[in-house]
Design a protein around this motif. Structure first.
Motif, mmCIF file in Angstrom:
data_model
loop_
_atom_site.group_PDB
_atom_site.id
_atom_site.type_symbol
_atom_site.label_atom_id
_atom_site.label_comp_id
_atom_site.label_asym_id
_atom_site.label_seq_id
_atom_site.Cartn_x
_atom_site.Cartn_y
_atom_site.Cartn_z
ATOM 1 N N THR A 77 116.164 -15.013 40.312
ATOM 2 C CA THR A 77 115.995 -14.967 41.757
ATOM 3 C C THR A 77 117.343 -14.893 42.446
ATOM 4 O OG1 THR A 77 114.054 -16.314 41.401
ATOM 5 C CG2 THR A 77 114.775 -16.064 43.643
ATOM 6 N N PHE A 78 118.324 -15.599 41.894
ATOM 7 C CA PHE A 78 119.675 -15.510 42.439
ATOM 8 C C PHE A 78 120.175 -14.066 42.375
ATOM 9 C CE2 PHE A 78 124.338 -16.500 41.966
ATOM 10 C CZ PHE A 78 124.507 -16.815 43.294
ATOM 11 N N GLU A 96 118.300 -11.446 42.422
ATOM 12 C CA GLU A 96 117.583 -10.654 43.425
ATOM 13 C C GLU A 96 118.217 -10.821 44.793
ATOM 14 O OE1 GLU A 96 113.363 -11.255 43.506
ATOM 15 O OE2 GLU A 96 113.359 -11.523 41.351
ATOM 16 N N VAL A 97 118.584 -12.068 45.124
ATOM 17 C CA VAL A 97 119.213 -12.294 46.428
ATOM 18 C C VAL A 97 120.513 -11.523 46.525
ATOM 19 C CG1 VAL A 97 120.156 -14.042 47.938
ATOM 20 C CG2 VAL A 97 118.118 -14.510 46.670
ATOM 21 N N ILE A 98 121.284 -11.533 45.405
ATOM 22 C CA ILE A 98 122.541 -10.782 45.406
ATOM 23 C C ILE A 98 122.265 -9.295 45.607
ATOM 24 C CG2 ILE A 98 124.556 -10.197 44.032
ATOM 25 C CD1 ILE A 98 124.786 -12.981 44.624
ATOM 26 N N VAL A 134 119.725 -7.905 47.267
ATOM 27 C CA VAL A 134 119.412 -7.687 48.681
ATOM 28 C C VAL A 134 120.691 -7.695 49.500
ATOM 29 C CG1 VAL A 134 118.283 -8.709 50.676
ATOM 30 C CG2 VAL A 134 117.085 -8.596 48.520
ATOM 31 N N PHE A 135 121.535 -8.693 49.215
ATOM 32 C CA PHE A 135 122.799 -8.845 49.937
ATOM 33 C C PHE A 135 123.661 -7.597 49.772
ATOM 34 C CE2 PHE A 135 127.221 -10.302 49.253
ATOM 35 C CZ PHE A 135 127.529 -10.692 50.543
ATOM 36 N N ALA A 172 122.835 -4.562 48.797
ATOM 37 C CA ALA A 172 122.235 -3.363 49.385
ATOM 38 C C ALA A 172 122.429 -3.365 50.894
ATOM 39 C CB ALA A 172 120.752 -3.297 49.034
ATOM 40 N N GLY A 173 122.213 -4.532 51.513
ATOM 41 C CA GLY A 173 122.386 -4.606 52.957
ATOM 42 C C GLY A 173 123.810 -4.301 53.370
ATOM 43 N N VAL A 185 124.503 -0.505 53.016
ATOM 44 C CA VAL A 185 123.932 0.342 54.063
ATOM 45 C C VAL A 185 124.693 0.151 55.368
ATOM 46 C CG1 VAL A 185 121.893 0.751 55.440
ATOM 47 C CG2 VAL A 185 121.675 0.411 53.006
ATOM 48 N N MET A 186 125.030 -1.116 55.669
ATOM 49 C CA MET A 186 125.750 -1.361 56.927
ATOM 50 C C MET A 186 127.104 -0.669 56.908
ATOM 51 S SD MET A 186 125.068 -5.223 58.050
ATOM 52 C CE MET A 186 124.333 -5.989 56.657
ATOM 53 N N PHE A 206 111.261 -14.829 50.110
ATOM 54 C CA PHE A 206 111.260 -13.390 50.351
ATOM 55 C C PHE A 206 110.226 -13.015 51.404
ATOM 56 C CE2 PHE A 206 113.582 -13.157 46.410
ATOM 57 C CZ PHE A 206 114.420 -12.085 46.622
ATOM 58 N N VAL A 234 123.951 -13.188 56.671
ATOM 59 C CA VAL A 234 123.682 -12.474 55.413
ATOM 60 C C VAL A 234 124.388 -13.135 54.236
ATOM 61 C CG1 VAL A 234 123.905 -10.279 54.221
ATOM 62 C CG2 VAL A 234 123.185 -10.317 56.586
ATOM 63 N N VAL A 273 123.280 -16.355 50.718
ATOM 64 C CA VAL A 273 123.743 -16.311 49.325
ATOM 65 C C VAL A 273 124.547 -17.558 49.008
ATOM 66 C CG1 VAL A 273 125.074 -14.996 47.659
ATOM 67 C CG2 VAL A 273 123.727 -13.811 49.350
ATOM 68 N N TYR A 324 122.298 -20.542 48.391
ATOM 69 C CA TYR A 324 121.729 -20.471 47.038
ATOM 70 C C TYR A 324 122.783 -20.865 46.001
ATOM 71 C CZ TYR A 324 118.198 -18.734 43.794
ATOM 72 O OH TYR A 324 117.236 -18.631 42.855
ATOM 73 N N LEU A 366 122.672 -24.161 38.676
ATOM 74 C CA LEU A 366 121.296 -24.080 39.155
ATOM 75 C C LEU A 366 120.381 -25.090 38.480
ATOM 76 C CD1 LEU A 366 120.754 -20.243 39.550
ATOM 77 C CD2 LEU A 366 120.942 -21.897 41.371
ATOM 78 N N THR A 418 119.033 -15.002 53.802
ATOM 79 C CA THR A 418 119.611 -13.713 53.427
ATOM 80 C C THR A 418 118.644 -12.565 53.699
ATOM 81 O OG1 THR A 418 121.096 -14.586 51.787
ATOM 82 C CG2 THR A 418 120.385 -12.342 51.484
ATOM 83 N N THR A 464 119.354 -9.780 56.494
ATOM 84 C CA THR A 464 119.654 -8.436 56.002
ATOM 85 C C THR A 464 118.735 -7.413 56.642
ATOM 86 O OG1 THR A 464 120.323 -9.387 53.894
ATOM 87 C CG2 THR A 464 119.909 -7.031 53.946
ATOM 88 N N LEU A 486 119.999 -4.443 59.009
ATOM 89 C CA LEU A 486 119.757 -3.033 58.685
ATOM 90 C C LEU A 486 119.113 -2.330 59.860
ATOM 91 C CD1 LEU A 486 118.453 -2.874 55.027
ATOM 92 C CD2 LEU A 486 120.696 -2.415 55.923
ATOM 93 N N ALA A 496 121.660 -1.668 62.450
ATOM 94 C CA ALA A 496 122.581 -0.608 62.046
ATOM 95 C C ALA A 496 121.948 0.754 62.261
ATOM 96 C CB ALA A 496 122.976 -0.796 60.582
#
Lengths: 171, 138
Positions: A138-139, A141-143, A145-146, A148-149, A152-153, B37, B72, B76, B79, B94, B121, B125, B129, B132
């Motif tokens: 899951t960590f 996955e968060v990375i 998302v981070f 990718a965001g 794109v930005m 999520f 954003v 992270v 976490y 963890l 996050t 995000t 997006l 943006a």
């Protein structure tokens, strides 16, 4: 199935986005039927909700009509059909659908199902597995998302400042 | 679209429920379906709906772009920080069992913390997006 064919045949991208939202909702209901409520919820929220909005926003930046293909493409068709057939062939090696003694149900799943509440005090085993037993995934996955965001930005903003030749807000 | 009374009033009515539902999905993820999520996407959906109907400037008064872009990496960090607490206390990365006196209670708390990180996050995000894209289009 019908929706997929319509998506492929359609040339108006606005319609394609609307139909892919419909497709996401259909997939969510299929997942509901399989009792995968968590995944169905994600599919409905992410697939049908946010990605539709983001695709529409992307469509806002481009033209809404797809260019007709310059020539019929034979090689991609052959590759696609070949991969599809190979995948169908591979499904014959899978254990029968829904069977109780498939390998996936014998490895760690029984331990999670029996001990999740005792070990984590969390009644929803899906949450326990995602956020505790499989927390590294899951960590990751968060990375994802981070990253990718951020990507794109950076892409969208970097272009704008370069074209204007100036920093900061544009009117 | 900005002059449509039905849309404006309807969205104003519905957005509080979207936000509360997002929180419910987040905090009730221990017992029902849901988690960071899904809740993040629902919260982001509420803000994006607001931006669609009332315009991007109004939405940025509620959720400024600077704040969103700050959140954003913050998610992270929440976490990862939860993981590092375990690391500093002599356990694995963890491993949540150090967060409370009993190991199960600590793991429950750890799950809540990391889900909060995921929520922050994912929601920020998605909103960033959307900002943006929509600012580029002008």
């Amino acid at each position: 199935m019908i929706v997929t064919i319509a998506i492929v045949r359609m040339r108006n991208l606005f319609g394609v986005i609307a139909l892919s939202g419909v497709y996401s909702f259909l997939m969510a209901s299929v997942l509901m039927v399989y009792d995968a409520v968590d995944v169905a919820m994600t599919e409905a929220a992410v697939g049908a909700g946010v990605s539709t909005v983001l695709l529409l926003a992307a469509l806002h930046l481009t033209k809404s009509l797809e260019y007709p293909m310059p020539r019929p493409a034979a090689v991609p068709l052959i590759v696609a059909v070949g991969v599809g057939l190979a995948l169908i062939w591979a499904t014959y090696d899978l254990p029968a659908f829904g069977i109780a003694d498939a390998p996936i149900h014998k490895h760690v799943a029984p331990h999670y199902l029996q001990n999740a509440i005792k070990e984590t005090q969390v009644a929803n085993v899906v949450s326990a597995v995602l956020a505790d037993y499989r927390s590294f995934d899951t960590f990751g996955e968060v990375i994802v998302v981070f990253t990718a965001g951020i990507g794109v930005m950076l892409l969208l903003k970097g272009r704008r400042t370069r074209r204007d030749g100036s920093q900061g807000e544009t009117p | 679209m900005r002059l449509d009374v039905v849309l404006r009033v309807g969205v104003k009515l519905i957005i509080p429920f979207m936000l509360v539902f997002g929180l419910y999905v987040q905090l009730h993820g221990d017992y029902g379906p849901g988690g960071g999520f899904q809740a993040g996407v629902i919260v982001a959906g509420a803000i994006i709906t607001y931006a669609l109907i009332f315009g991007i400037e109004e939405a940025q008064r509620v959720a400024p772009r600077k704040l969103v872009e700050f959140l954003v990496p913050l998610g992270v960090l929440i976490y990862a920080g939860t993981g590092v607490i375990g690391l500093l206390s002599g356990q694995n990365f963890l491993d949540y069992s150090v967060l409370a006196a009993h190991a199960p209670a600590g793991r429950e708390r750890g799950i809540l913390l990391v889900e909060a990180g995921v929520l922050v996050t994912v929601a920020s995000t998605m909103i960033a997006l959307f900002y943006a894209f929509s600012e580029r289009g002008r």
